[in-house]
Design a protein around this motif. Sequence first.
Motif, PDB file in Angstrom:
ATOM      1  N   ARG A  10       1.453 -29.217   8.488  1.00 59.12           N
ATOM      2  CA  ARG A  10       1.917 -27.860   8.125  1.00 59.12           C
ATOM      3  C   ARG A  10       2.060 -26.937   9.368  1.00 59.12           C
ATOM      4  O   ARG A  10       3.251 -26.428   9.412  1.00 59.12           O
ATOM      5  CB  ARG A  10       1.063 -27.019   6.950  1.00 59.12           C
ATOM      6  CG  ARG A  10       1.464 -26.043   6.189  1.00 59.12           C
ATOM      7  CD  ARG A  10       0.309 -25.462   5.369  1.00 59.12           C
ATOM      8  NE  ARG A  10      -0.102 -26.640   4.500  1.00 59.12           N
ATOM      9  CZ  ARG A  10       0.740 -26.597   3.392  1.00 59.12           C
ATOM     10  NH1 ARG A  10       1.780 -25.904   3.156  1.00 59.12           N
ATOM     11  NH2 ARG A  10       0.633 -27.432   2.477  1.00 59.12           N
ATOM     12  N   GLY A 136      -8.447 -34.726   0.656  1.00 58.57           N
ATOM     13  CA  GLY A 136      -7.156 -34.171   0.317  1.00 58.57           C
ATOM     14  C   GLY A 136      -6.712 -34.650  -1.235  1.00 58.57           C
ATOM     15  O   GLY A 136      -7.386 -35.187  -1.887  1.00 58.57           O
ATOM     16  N   SER A 137      -5.397 -34.502  -1.536  1.00 67.05           N
ATOM     17  CA  SER A 137      -4.698 -34.578  -2.887  1.00 67.05           C
ATOM     18  C   SER A 137      -5.826 -33.941  -4.067  1.00 67.05           C
ATOM     19  O   SER A 137      -5.942 -34.605  -5.062  1.00 67.05           O
ATOM     20  CB  SER A 137      -4.435 -35.959  -3.206  1.00 67.05           C
ATOM     21  OG  SER A 137      -3.552 -36.250  -2.291  1.00 67.05           O
ATOM     22  N   GLU A 139      -5.533 -31.657  -6.056  1.00 69.03           N
ATOM     23  CA  GLU A 139      -4.904 -31.575  -7.416  1.00 69.03           C
ATOM     24  C   GLU A 139      -5.170 -32.490  -8.400  1.00 69.03           C
ATOM     25  O   GLU A 139      -5.287 -32.219  -9.745  1.00 69.03           O
ATOM     26  CB  GLU A 139      -3.458 -31.317  -7.086  1.00 69.03           C
ATOM     27  CG  GLU A 139      -3.023 -30.015  -6.388  1.00 69.03           C
ATOM     28  CD  GLU A 139      -2.890 -30.092  -4.905  1.00 69.03           C
ATOM     29  OE1 GLU A 139      -3.415 -31.220  -4.466  1.00 69.03           O
ATOM     30  OE2 GLU A 139      -2.322 -29.423  -4.289  1.00 69.03           O
ATOM     31  N   VAL A 154      -2.388 -23.220  -1.227  1.00 68.85           N
ATOM     32  CA  VAL A 154      -0.905 -23.194  -1.810  1.00 68.85           C
ATOM     33  C   VAL A 154      -0.128 -22.481  -0.738  1.00 68.85           C
ATOM     34  O   VAL A 154      -0.309 -21.255  -0.330  1.00 68.85           O
ATOM     35  CB  VAL A 154      -1.252 -22.200  -3.012  1.00 68.85           C
ATOM     36  CG1 VAL A 154      -0.080 -22.064  -3.893  1.00 68.85           C
ATOM     37  CG2 VAL A 154      -2.406 -22.914  -4.019  1.00 68.85           C
ATOM     38  N   GLN A 155       0.932 -22.956  -0.804  1.00 69.44           N
ATOM     39  CA  GLN A 155       2.051 -22.502   0.092  1.00 69.44           C
ATOM     40  C   GLN A 155       3.346 -21.997  -0.771  1.00 69.44           C
ATOM     41  O   GLN A 155       3.510 -20.819  -1.112  1.00 69.44           O
ATOM     42  CB  GLN A 155       2.535 -23.392   1.234  1.00 69.44           C
ATOM     43  CG  GLN A 155       3.462 -22.589   2.243  1.00 69.44           C
ATOM     44  CD  GLN A 155       3.921 -23.576   3.595  1.00 69.44           C
ATOM     45  OE1 GLN A 155       4.043 -24.668   3.190  1.00 69.44           O
ATOM     46  NE2 GLN A 155       3.695 -22.835   4.729  1.00 69.44           N
ATOM     47  N   THR A 156       3.963 -22.997  -1.343  1.00 66.37           N
ATOM     48  CA  THR A 156       5.157 -22.713  -1.964  1.00 66.37           C
ATOM     49  C   THR A 156       4.669 -22.604  -3.680  1.00 66.37           C
ATOM     50  O   THR A 156       5.529 -22.038  -4.315  1.00 66.37           O
ATOM     51  CB  THR A 156       6.214 -23.698  -2.013  1.00 66.37           C
ATOM     52  OG1 THR A 156       5.679 -24.901  -2.364  1.00 66.37           O
ATOM     53  CG2 THR A 156       6.765 -23.902  -0.485  1.00 66.37           C
ATOM     54  N   GLY A 157       3.590 -23.263  -3.950  1.00 68.24           N
ATOM     55  CA  GLY A 157       3.284 -23.290  -5.243  1.00 68.24           C
ATOM     56  C   GLY A 157       3.814 -24.756  -5.943  1.00 68.24           C
ATOM     57  O   GLY A 157       3.525 -24.869  -7.133  1.00 68.24           O
TER      58      GLY A 157
HETATM   59  C1  PRP Z   1      -1.420 -29.011   1.047  1.00 67.96           C
HETATM   60  C2  PRP Z   1      -2.229 -28.602  -0.381  1.00 67.96           C
HETATM   61  C3  PRP Z   1      -1.534 -28.852  -1.613  1.00 67.96           C
HETATM   62  C4  PRP Z   1      -0.153 -28.349  -0.892  1.00 67.96           C
HETATM   63  C5  PRP Z   1       0.295 -26.976  -1.287  1.00 67.96           C
HETATM   64  O1  PRP Z   1      -1.698 -30.441   1.006  1.00 67.96           O
HETATM   65  O2  PRP Z   1      -3.532 -29.176  -0.203  1.00 67.96           O
HETATM   66  O3  PRP Z   1      -1.793 -30.065  -1.878  1.00 67.96           O
HETATM   67  O4  PRP Z   1      -0.101 -28.684   0.757  1.00 67.96           O
HETATM   68  O5  PRP Z   1       1.778 -26.833  -0.995  1.00 67.96           O
HETATM   69  P1  PRP Z   1       2.753 -26.096  -1.811  1.00 67.96           P
HETATM   70  O6  PRP Z   1       2.157 -25.175  -2.650  1.00 67.96           O
HETATM   71  O7  PRP Z   1       3.814 -25.868  -0.930  1.00 67.96           O
HETATM   72  O8  PRP Z   1       2.956 -27.374  -2.839  1.00 67.96           O
HETATM   73  P2  PRP Z   1      -0.937 -31.185   2.273  1.00 67.96           P
HETATM   74  O9  PRP Z   1       0.255 -31.516   2.099  1.00 67.96           O
HETATM   75  O10 PRP Z   1      -1.395 -30.418   3.526  1.00 67.96           O
HETATM   76  O11 PRP Z   1      -1.907 -32.449   2.217  1.00 67.96           O
HETATM   77  P3  PRP Z   1      -3.339 -32.730   1.419  1.00 67.96           P
HETATM   78  O12 PRP Z   1      -3.309 -32.658   0.209  1.00 67.96           O
HETATM   79  O13 PRP Z   1      -3.999 -34.239   1.893  1.00 67.96           O
HETATM   80  O14 PRP Z   1      -4.078 -31.470   1.634  1.00 67.96           O
END
Ligand code: PRP
Length: 202
Positions: A10, A136-137, A139, A154-157
């Motif tokens: 990111r 990671g992952s 969610e 959370v960036q774009t959600g």
């Molecule tokens: C990050 C974070 C979320 C996602 C959120 O993961 O952990 O999974 O980005 O972004 P969004 O709101 O724009 O959808 P990243 O891609 O950095 O990898 P990770 O899951 O391995 O932490």
Amino acid sequence: MITVALAKGRVYKAFNKFLADKGLNDYAEALTDGGRDLFREVGGVKFIFAKGKDVPTYVEQGIADLGVVGSDTIAEKSFNVLNVSELPFGQCRLAIAGPTNLDESDIKVVATSFPNITRKYFNQQKQDVSLIFLNGSVELAPILGLSDAIVDIVQTGTTLKQNDLEEYKTILSVQARLIANKQSFYTKEKEIYKFMQEIEVV
Ligand code: PRP
């Protein structure tokens, strides 16, 4: 020569766009499509590409003179580095999220890659929760029943939305930061200042 450690992913993408938007094409081109390269040199700057959580370590140990890293990484763990300045990119947030029908007060188990920030937040709330550390992952955890909720970036959600999860509350605003090795900041003052002027952060 100065060495700048960049957090892959990111922050790296946002830094690249920041350079391109400023017309700093030498830097932007060198950092575009780096493939599996571990470092690239442009003029008097050597960029090294590291995992975000490792960037402060390279800077603290003097392997890198500067580091570009998310403020989440600096907030999660303390490092003996100079916190030079905020950078105007990489804005996102660390938020509590979970299933749409869950009340925040019912959260008992939280999965996160940020255990220190999460522990501090729930302690301040006087809410007794167990933490599960994931790399990671994150969610996946509430979806598969590993946890009630998560604390994650959370960036774009979009990731939450696509997985039927809901953001309950932001606990930390995040953006990129420039950090420096404490010795280098003085011994390489001129080169560091020149680079900071080039990227217009002074
Ligand atoms: C990050 C974070 C979320 C996602 C959120 O993961 O952990 O999974 O980005 O972004 P969004 O709101 O724009 O959808 P990243 O891609 O950095 O990898 P990770 O899951 O391995 O932490």
